[in-house]
Design a protein around this motif. Sequence first.
Motif, PDB file in Angstrom:
ATOM      1  N   SER A 141      96.271  -0.942  67.083  1.00  0.00           N
ATOM      2  CA  SER A 141      96.099  -2.384  67.222  1.00  0.00           C
ATOM      3  C   SER A 141      95.635  -3.001  65.908  1.00  0.00           C
ATOM      4  O   SER A 141      94.869  -2.383  65.152  1.00  0.00           O
ATOM      5  N   LEU A 142      96.083  -4.236  65.654  1.00  0.00           N
ATOM      6  CA  LEU A 142      95.597  -4.962  64.481  1.00  0.00           C
ATOM      7  C   LEU A 142      94.151  -5.401  64.644  1.00  0.00           C
ATOM      8  O   LEU A 142      93.511  -5.802  63.683  1.00  0.00           O
ATOM      9  N   GLY A 143      93.652  -5.363  65.861  1.00  0.00           N
ATOM     10  CA  GLY A 143      92.255  -5.719  66.091  1.00  0.00           C
ATOM     11  C   GLY A 143      92.079  -7.018  66.860  1.00  0.00           C
ATOM     12  O   GLY A 143      93.037  -7.754  67.113  1.00  0.00           O
ATOM     13  N   PRO A 144      90.850  -7.326  67.238  1.00  0.00           N
ATOM     14  CA  PRO A 144      90.557  -8.471  68.107  1.00  0.00           C
ATOM     15  C   PRO A 144      90.961  -9.832  67.543  1.00  0.00           C
ATOM     16  O   PRO A 144      91.221 -10.761  68.301  1.00  0.00           O
ATOM     17  N   LEU A 145      91.017  -9.979  66.213  1.00  0.00           N
ATOM     18  CA  LEU A 145      91.400 -11.276  65.637  1.00  0.00           C
ATOM     19  C   LEU A 145      92.828 -11.670  66.016  1.00  0.00           C
ATOM     20  O   LEU A 145      93.173 -12.853  65.985  1.00  0.00           O
ATOM     21  N   LEU A 166     104.237  -3.959  63.202  1.00  0.00           N
ATOM     22  CA  LEU A 166     105.089  -4.136  64.378  1.00  0.00           C
ATOM     23  C   LEU A 166     104.470  -5.194  65.282  1.00  0.00           C
ATOM     24  O   LEU A 166     103.992  -4.906  66.373  1.00  0.00           O
ATOM     25  N   GLY A 167     104.454  -6.447  64.808  1.00  0.00           N
ATOM     26  CA  GLY A 167     103.823  -7.502  65.596  1.00  0.00           C
ATOM     27  C   GLY A 167     102.324  -7.326  65.627  1.00  0.00           C
ATOM     28  O   GLY A 167     101.650  -7.322  64.588  1.00  0.00           O
ATOM     29  N   ASN A 168     101.757  -7.146  66.831  1.00  0.00           N
ATOM     30  CA  ASN A 168     100.310  -6.988  66.985  1.00  0.00           C
ATOM     31  C   ASN A 168      99.823  -5.585  66.640  1.00  0.00           C
ATOM     32  O   ASN A 168      98.628  -5.316  66.695  1.00  0.00           O
ATOM     33  N   ALA A 169     100.746  -4.699  66.305  1.00  0.00           N
ATOM     34  CA  ALA A 169     100.386  -3.307  66.030  1.00  0.00           C
ATOM     35  C   ALA A 169     100.843  -2.893  64.636  1.00  0.00           C
ATOM     36  O   ALA A 169     101.548  -3.630  63.941  1.00  0.00           O
ATOM     37  N   TYR A 170     100.428  -1.693  64.235  1.00  0.00           N
ATOM     38  CA  TYR A 170     100.873  -1.151  62.961  1.00  0.00           C
ATOM     39  C   TYR A 170     100.859   0.369  63.031  1.00  0.00           C
ATOM     40  O   TYR A 170     100.229   0.979  63.910  1.00  0.00           O
ATOM     41  N   LYS A 171     101.558   0.994  62.085  1.00  0.00           N
ATOM     42  CA  LYS A 171     101.519   2.430  61.903  1.00  0.00           C
ATOM     43  C   LYS A 171     101.144   2.696  60.449  1.00  0.00           C
ATOM     44  O   LYS A 171     101.546   1.955  59.553  1.00  0.00           O
ATOM     45  N   ALA A 172     100.381   3.761  60.226  1.00  0.00           N
ATOM     46  CA  ALA A 172      99.973   4.131  58.871  1.00  0.00           C
ATOM     47  C   ALA A 172     100.803   5.310  58.380  1.00  0.00           C
ATOM     48  O   ALA A 172     101.167   6.200  59.154  1.00  0.00           O
ATOM     49  N   ARG A 176      93.887 -14.306  55.513  1.00  0.00           N
ATOM     50  CA  ARG A 176      93.657 -13.740  54.185  1.00  0.00           C
ATOM     51  C   ARG A 176      92.575 -12.651  54.218  1.00  0.00           C
ATOM     52  O   ARG A 176      91.793 -12.550  55.166  1.00  0.00           O
ATOM     53  N   LEU A 177      92.537 -11.876  53.150  1.00  0.00           N
ATOM     54  CA  LEU A 177      91.438 -10.963  52.898  1.00  0.00           C
ATOM     55  C   LEU A 177      90.493 -11.631  51.903  1.00  0.00           C
ATOM     56  O   LEU A 177      90.916 -12.045  50.823  1.00  0.00           O
ATOM     57  N   VAL A 178      89.225 -11.783  52.260  1.00  0.00           N
ATOM     58  CA  VAL A 178      88.220 -12.378  51.380  1.00  0.00           C
ATOM     59  C   VAL A 178      87.088 -11.366  51.216  1.00  0.00           C
ATOM     60  O   VAL A 178      86.425 -11.012  52.191  1.00  0.00           O
ATOM     61  N   ASN A 179      86.923 -10.898  49.984  1.00  0.00           N
ATOM     62  CA  ASN A 179      85.914  -9.871  49.700  1.00  0.00           C
ATOM     63  C   ASN A 179      86.080  -8.657  50.605  1.00  0.00           C
ATOM     64  O   ASN A 179      85.104  -8.071  51.084  1.00  0.00           O
ATOM     65  N   GLY A 180      87.343  -8.302  50.861  1.00  0.00           N
ATOM     66  CA  GLY A 180      87.636  -7.124  51.661  1.00  0.00           C
ATOM     67  C   GLY A 180      87.559  -7.325  53.153  1.00  0.00           C
ATOM     68  O   GLY A 180      87.816  -6.402  53.927  1.00  0.00           O
ATOM     69  N   GLU A 181      87.217  -8.543  53.593  1.00  0.00           N
ATOM     70  CA  GLU A 181      87.092  -8.825  55.024  1.00  0.00           C
ATOM     71  C   GLU A 181      88.255  -9.692  55.490  1.00  0.00           C
ATOM     72  O   GLU A 181      88.625 -10.663  54.826  1.00  0.00           O
ATOM     73  N   ARG A 182      88.816  -9.354  56.652  1.00  0.00           N
ATOM     74  CA  ARG A 182      89.907 -10.120  57.221  1.00  0.00           C
ATOM     75  C   ARG A 182      89.384 -11.417  57.834  1.00  0.00           C
ATOM     76  O   ARG A 182      88.460 -11.413  58.635  1.00  0.00           O
ATOM     77  N   VAL A 183      89.968 -12.556  57.425  1.00  0.00           N
ATOM     78  CA  VAL A 183      89.536 -13.880  57.901  1.00  0.00           C
ATOM     79  C   VAL A 183      90.354 -14.280  59.120  1.00  0.00           C
ATOM     80  O   VAL A 183      91.539 -13.947  59.232  1.00  0.00           O
ATOM     81  N   ALA A 184      89.737 -15.010  60.034  1.00  0.00           N
ATOM     82  CA  ALA A 184      90.419 -15.456  61.256  1.00  0.00           C
ATOM     83  C   ALA A 184      91.666 -16.261  60.904  1.00  0.00           C
ATOM     84  O   ALA A 184      91.667 -17.046  59.946  1.00  0.00           O
ATOM     85  N   PRO A 185      92.746 -16.080  61.645  1.00  0.00           N
ATOM     86  CA  PRO A 185      94.011 -16.767  61.345  1.00  0.00           C
ATOM     87  C   PRO A 185      93.903 -18.286  61.426  1.00  0.00           C
ATOM     88  O   PRO A 185      93.171 -18.833  62.246  1.00  0.00           O
ATOM     89  N   LYS A 186      94.652 -18.955  60.530  1.00  0.00           N
ATOM     90  CA  LYS A 186      94.753 -20.416  60.530  1.00  0.00           C
ATOM     91  C   LYS A 186      96.222 -20.812  60.560  1.00  0.00           C
ATOM     92  O   LYS A 186      97.079 -20.097  60.017  1.00  0.00           O
TER      93      LYS A 186
END
Length: 296
Positions: A142-146, A125-131, A178-188
């Motif tokens: 929240s999707l987090g600080p990134l 939902l934009g900057n948020a999500y539900k599980a 992207r996810l790289v080795n399980g880690e979320r990469v900063a948006p480009k």
Amino acid sequence: MKKTIIVLILVLALCLNACNTKKQSSKNKDQGINNVPIIESPYLGQNPPGLKAELFAPDVVSTENLEIEGVFAPDMKAFYFTRQVEGEVPKTHIIQYENGGWHESSAAPRSGEIFISTDGNTMYLGNAYKARTSSGWSEQKSLGPLFEKFPIMRLTASTAGTYVFDERDEIGTIRYSRLVNGERVAPKAFSKEINTGKWTSHPFIAPDESYLIWDSEREGGYGASDLYISFRQKDDSWGPAINMGEDINSPREDAFGSVTPDGKYFFFHTIDLDEGEGIANIFWVDAQVIENLRHK
């Protein structure tokens, strides 16, 4: 006697093989394409469109009110859309397939532009999500600080977990993470093939990341915002933006494109708030239009 036993064994083996084949065939029939279940009356019981966009579910989804942002859940058993009745706040409506038929299950104040992950476990939902939980959906998180600094309207995600999202401003920029080795990469930001024009927004990334669809106002369009598509090239770059054509785009605002989880149909909405009290409805078209554009 020995010959008789061998014949009986062969007959038994053939019967077991036929039984297993029948069970597997039945399983495939129940699951449908890409493990999407076959529903007795899919797509809310509507007659499928051809290669020219048609109004989706007249008098059921598309009415004299304002309806936008239509998406199916991955199991094809729930259809989410936003409806605004004059004088009321916009609400998210859910029509679900239960007990062999489609029924509207709920309507609640809209909390964002919905996209459900391909595994069905996350609602963005934009900057948020539900599980997904055993009792439904969790509270928003929240999707987090990134992603906090981006005023995200729509975020979609590929099967590999790549996020693609827009931001709420006049120009609009579409970014990916992207996810790289399980880690979320900063948006480009995407290249100029995608980020050209204004009001560039509402991206939809294909589950396999082979194409990207979005809407934007550009020179040479049909009027207000049009829907565009870009195909991923062999070198992982993105091809030129292709206007999706007059059988989809109109002089009005055409936006919020997405493909059904079974890959068969392309959905979008059209808005014109300058015409009397305004119109907004959801349309659909055979997803073959995408393959036709791919081979141009």
